[in-house]
Design a protein around this motif. Sequence first.
Motif, PDB file in Angstrom:
ATOM      1  N   GLY A  33      17.004   5.083  -6.550  1.00 34.21           N
ATOM      2  CA  GLY A  33      17.321   4.449  -5.834  1.00 34.21           C
ATOM      3  C   GLY A  33      17.960   3.179  -5.911  1.00 34.21           C
ATOM      4  O   GLY A  33      18.681   2.659  -4.982  1.00 34.21           O
ATOM      5  N   LEU A  34      17.900   2.498  -6.656  1.00 34.01           N
ATOM      6  CA  LEU A  34      17.996   1.372  -7.093  1.00 34.01           C
ATOM      7  C   LEU A  34      19.756   1.222  -7.568  1.00 34.01           C
ATOM      8  O   LEU A  34      20.583   0.260  -6.857  1.00 34.01           O
ATOM      9  N   LEU A  35      20.002   2.078  -8.707  1.00 32.56           N
ATOM     10  CA  LEU A  35      21.098   1.911  -9.154  1.00 32.56           C
ATOM     11  C   LEU A  35      22.208   2.707  -8.054  1.00 32.56           C
ATOM     12  O   LEU A  35      23.505   2.534  -8.799  1.00 32.56           O
ATOM     13  N   VAL A  36      22.159   3.952  -7.687  1.00 33.87           N
ATOM     14  CA  VAL A  36      23.414   4.899  -7.339  1.00 33.87           C
ATOM     15  C   VAL A  36      23.618   4.185  -6.418  1.00 33.87           C
ATOM     16  O   VAL A  36      24.992   4.229  -6.674  1.00 33.87           O
ATOM     17  N   PRO A  37      23.006   3.743  -5.366  1.00 32.27           N
ATOM     18  CA  PRO A  37      23.815   3.088  -4.593  1.00 32.27           C
ATOM     19  C   PRO A  37      24.374   2.069  -4.886  1.00 32.27           C
ATOM     20  O   PRO A  37      25.424   1.677  -3.826  1.00 32.27           O
ATOM     21  N   ARG A  38      23.818   0.918  -5.600  1.00 30.18           N
ATOM     22  CA  ARG A  38      25.082  -0.088  -5.709  1.00 30.18           C
ATOM     23  C   ARG A  38      26.214   0.529  -7.018  1.00 30.18           C
ATOM     24  O   ARG A  38      26.759  -0.871  -7.356  1.00 30.18           O
ATOM     25  N   ARG A  44      27.811  12.262  -4.577  1.00 34.95           N
ATOM     26  CA  ARG A  44      27.635  13.473  -5.224  1.00 34.95           C
ATOM     27  C   ARG A  44      27.099  13.737  -6.453  1.00 34.95           C
ATOM     28  O   ARG A  44      25.939  14.272  -6.837  1.00 34.95           O
ATOM     29  N   ILE A  45      27.760  13.138  -7.330  1.00 38.23           N
ATOM     30  CA  ILE A  45      27.146  12.847  -9.035  1.00 38.23           C
ATOM     31  C   ILE A  45      25.226  11.741  -8.366  1.00 38.23           C
ATOM     32  O   ILE A  45      24.526  12.610  -9.563  1.00 38.23           O
ATOM     33  N   GLY A  46      25.078  11.214  -7.777  1.00 36.30           N
ATOM     34  CA  GLY A  46      23.962  10.447  -7.297  1.00 36.30           C
ATOM     35  C   GLY A  46      22.479  11.522  -7.398  1.00 36.30           C
ATOM     36  O   GLY A  46      21.646  11.650  -7.763  1.00 36.30           O
ATOM     37  N   GLY A  47      23.043  12.979  -6.197  1.00 35.28           N
ATOM     38  CA  GLY A  47      21.964  13.908  -6.385  1.00 35.28           C
ATOM     39  C   GLY A  47      22.144  14.755  -7.691  1.00 35.28           C
ATOM     40  O   GLY A  47      20.764  15.027  -7.740  1.00 35.28           O
ATOM     41  N   VAL A  48      23.024  15.157  -8.030  1.00 30.48           N
ATOM     42  CA  VAL A  48      22.567  15.978  -9.417  1.00 30.48           C
ATOM     43  C   VAL A  48      21.818  15.400 -10.776  1.00 30.48           C
ATOM     44  O   VAL A  48      21.220  15.425 -11.189  1.00 30.48           O
ATOM     45  N   LEU A  49      22.476  13.531 -10.321  1.00 31.90           N
ATOM     46  CA  LEU A  49      21.127  12.858 -11.413  1.00 31.90           C
ATOM     47  C   LEU A  49      19.770  13.190 -11.380  1.00 31.90           C
ATOM     48  O   LEU A  49      18.969  12.613 -11.831  1.00 31.90           O
ATOM     49  N   ILE A  50      19.111  12.895 -10.283  1.00 27.97           N
ATOM     50  CA  ILE A  50      18.029  12.732  -9.464  1.00 27.97           C
ATOM     51  C   ILE A  50      17.271  13.761 -10.308  1.00 27.97           C
ATOM     52  O   ILE A  50      16.890  14.069 -10.438  1.00 27.97           O
ATOM     53  N   PHE A  51      17.719  15.145  -9.487  1.00 19.96           N
ATOM     54  CA  PHE A  51      17.679  16.698  -9.627  1.00 19.96           C
ATOM     55  C   PHE A  51      17.266  16.810 -11.693  1.00 19.96           C
ATOM     56  O   PHE A  51      15.861  17.476 -11.755  1.00 19.96           O
TER      57      PHE A  51
ATOM     58  N   GLU B 122      18.467  12.015   0.877  1.00 18.72           N
ATOM     59  CA  GLU B 122      18.910  11.196   2.061  1.00 18.72           C
ATOM     60  C   GLU B 122      18.661   9.383   2.184  1.00 18.72           C
ATOM     61  O   GLU B 122      19.198   9.423   3.109  1.00 18.72           O
ATOM     62  N   GLY B 123      16.839   9.636   1.552  1.00 18.46           N
ATOM     63  CA  GLY B 123      16.999   8.381   1.877  1.00 18.46           C
ATOM     64  C   GLY B 123      17.181   7.066   1.528  1.00 18.46           C
ATOM     65  O   GLY B 123      17.149   5.963   2.381  1.00 18.46           O
ATOM     66  N   ILE B 124      18.312   7.243   0.125  1.00 14.17           N
ATOM     67  CA  ILE B 124      18.767   5.875  -0.390  1.00 14.17           C
ATOM     68  C   ILE B 124      20.453   6.567  -0.810  1.00 14.17           C
ATOM     69  O   ILE B 124      21.638   6.026  -0.023  1.00 14.17           O
ATOM     70  N   GLY B 125      20.529   7.332   0.988  1.00  9.49           N
ATOM     71  CA  GLY B 125      21.929   7.189   1.877  1.00  9.49           C
ATOM     72  C   GLY B 125      23.064   8.652   1.011  1.00  9.49           C
ATOM     73  O   GLY B 125      24.365   8.083   1.366  1.00  9.49           O
ATOM     74  N   LEU B 126      22.671   9.182  -0.073  1.00 12.02           N
ATOM     75  CA  LEU B 126      23.275  10.198  -0.960  1.00 12.02           C
ATOM     76  C   LEU B 126      24.060  11.555   0.208  1.00 12.02           C
ATOM     77  O   LEU B 126      22.895  11.328   1.372  1.00 12.02           O
ATOM     78  N   ALA B 127      24.959  11.330  -0.080  1.00 13.90           N
ATOM     79  CA  ALA B 127      25.464  12.656   0.531  1.00 13.90           C
ATOM     80  C   ALA B 127      25.441  13.817  -0.361  1.00 13.90           C
ATOM     81  O   ALA B 127      26.175  13.889  -1.605  1.00 13.90           O
ATOM     82  N   TRP B 128      24.578  15.365  -0.121  1.00 17.65           N
ATOM     83  CA  TRP B 128      24.585  15.877  -0.743  1.00 17.65           C
ATOM     84  C   TRP B 128      25.643  16.603  -0.898  1.00 17.65           C
ATOM     85  O   TRP B 128      26.225  16.926   0.432  1.00 17.65           O
ATOM     86  N   PRO B 129      26.157  17.802  -1.654  1.00 24.57           N
ATOM     87  CA  PRO B 129      27.105  18.080  -1.657  1.00 24.57           C
ATOM     88  C   PRO B 129      26.559  20.012  -1.013  1.00 24.57           C
ATOM     89  O   PRO B 129      26.180  20.148  -0.398  1.00 24.57           O
ATOM     90  N   ALA B 130      27.485  20.101   0.361  1.00 22.11           N
ATOM     91  CA  ALA B 130      27.961  20.531   1.169  1.00 22.11           C
ATOM     92  C   ALA B 130      26.499  20.278   1.997  1.00 22.11           C
ATOM     93  O   ALA B 130      25.836  21.697   2.506  1.00 22.11           O
ATOM     94  N   GLY B 131      25.825  19.702   2.328  1.00 20.42           N
ATOM     95  CA  GLY B 131      24.465  18.600   3.103  1.00 20.42           C
ATOM     96  C   GLY B 131      23.325  19.476   2.681  1.00 20.42           C
ATOM     97  O   GLY B 131      23.364  19.768   1.956  1.00 20.42           O
ATOM     98  N   ASP B 132      22.908  20.057   4.378  1.00 29.57           N
ATOM     99  CA  ASP B 132      21.810  20.631   4.140  1.00 29.57           C
ATOM    100  C   ASP B 132      21.661  21.317   3.327  1.00 29.57           C
ATOM    101  O   ASP B 132      20.961  22.576   2.781  1.00 29.57           O
ATOM    102  N   PRO B 136      19.253  25.138  -0.901  1.00 28.28           N
ATOM    103  CA  PRO B 136      19.126  26.236  -1.756  1.00 28.28           C
ATOM    104  C   PRO B 136      19.304  26.028  -2.981  1.00 28.28           C
ATOM    105  O   PRO B 136      18.837  26.246  -3.698  1.00 28.28           O
ATOM    106  N   GLY B 137      20.531  25.268  -3.060  1.00 32.42           N
ATOM    107  CA  GLY B 137      20.825  25.015  -4.548  1.00 32.42           C
ATOM    108  C   GLY B 137      19.576  24.434  -5.857  1.00 32.42           C
ATOM    109  O   GLY B 137      19.642  24.906  -6.592  1.00 32.42           O
ATOM    110  N   LEU B 138      19.101  23.315  -5.079  1.00 35.26           N
ATOM    111  CA  LEU B 138      18.512  22.755  -5.104  1.00 35.26           C
ATOM    112  C   LEU B 138      16.689  23.832  -6.079  1.00 35.26           C
ATOM    113  O   LEU B 138      15.935  23.007  -6.661  1.00 35.26           O
ATOM    114  N   ILE B 139      16.149  24.709  -4.862  1.00 33.15           N
ATOM    115  CA  ILE B 139      15.512  25.264  -4.861  1.00 33.15           C
ATOM    116  C   ILE B 139      15.179  26.352  -5.957  1.00 33.15           C
ATOM    117  O   ILE B 139      15.271  26.860  -7.420  1.00 33.15           O
TER     118      ILE B 139
END
Lengths: 90, 167
Positions: A33-38, A44-51, B122-132, B136-139
């Motif tokens: 939360g602190l590092l990815v936005p800054r 898209r890579i941020g999402g992969v990092l979280i997961f 979403e809360g930290i403003g990420l744009a997930w690939p393919a949106g919502d 299913p990908g995360l699941i």
Amino acid sequence: MKRLEAAAREVLGLFIEDTFLATAVLLWLAACGLLVPRSGIDPRIGGVLIFAGCAAILVWSTAKAVHKATAHRPPAAPDRALSSDWKGHQ
Amino acid sequence: MRKAVLRAAGILTLHDEAAIFAAAARRLQGCESRPGALDTVALLTSLKAVVVEGLEVVFIVIALGAARGNLLPAGLGAAAALVLVVFLGLAIYRPLARVPENAMKFAVGVLLSAFGCFWFGEGIGLAWPAGDLAIPGLILGFLVVGALAVLQARRQATRAAASAPAP
């Protein structure tokens, strides 16, 4: 006082099953939360990092639990335990 | 999800919900209050049963509603979900009771982890690939990770048993 302590422990136990898992996930999410936005990382890579971080922490936590359990007692037969869960209800 | 993985791997023993319910009911039988008095044992037992899920709903409604200024629709959605869950619970509780408990907990753990990751992003403003459609990908991702964790835990337990000194 002892009753209050027991009640507090019971309530906390409803939310936190494993201190290591809870702390590690919170720290990982806080770092993301602190590092990815800054950092200018592609969102898209941020999402992969979280997961990936959460998944790695889960695997690490289960590995720790297995190590702890097998250090104290011989494990239950894994195949039998799994099959009794799944096949017994079909 | 961690507990479900450990149960599926045979590290933790499986729950027998019917036996646990019977034991808890037996323990509570001597605690009835006087007729007309406030039944604190029943109150605390019900509170313990629903407080975690209730708080989760409150957090989700606030997180989704406050972030986009949609607190009322989020609250109405939660109320509609409550009615739907009560209706479904009454309608299908018998077949639901036959679903293996650990499989259900595993599935719930996968869903909560996937939605939790998605909403945090979403809360930290990420744009997930393919949106919502990332949900299913995360699941799927958490399902695969959970299954791999079960395999790894079983292998680890088998290795530990093989290397343990014979009694």
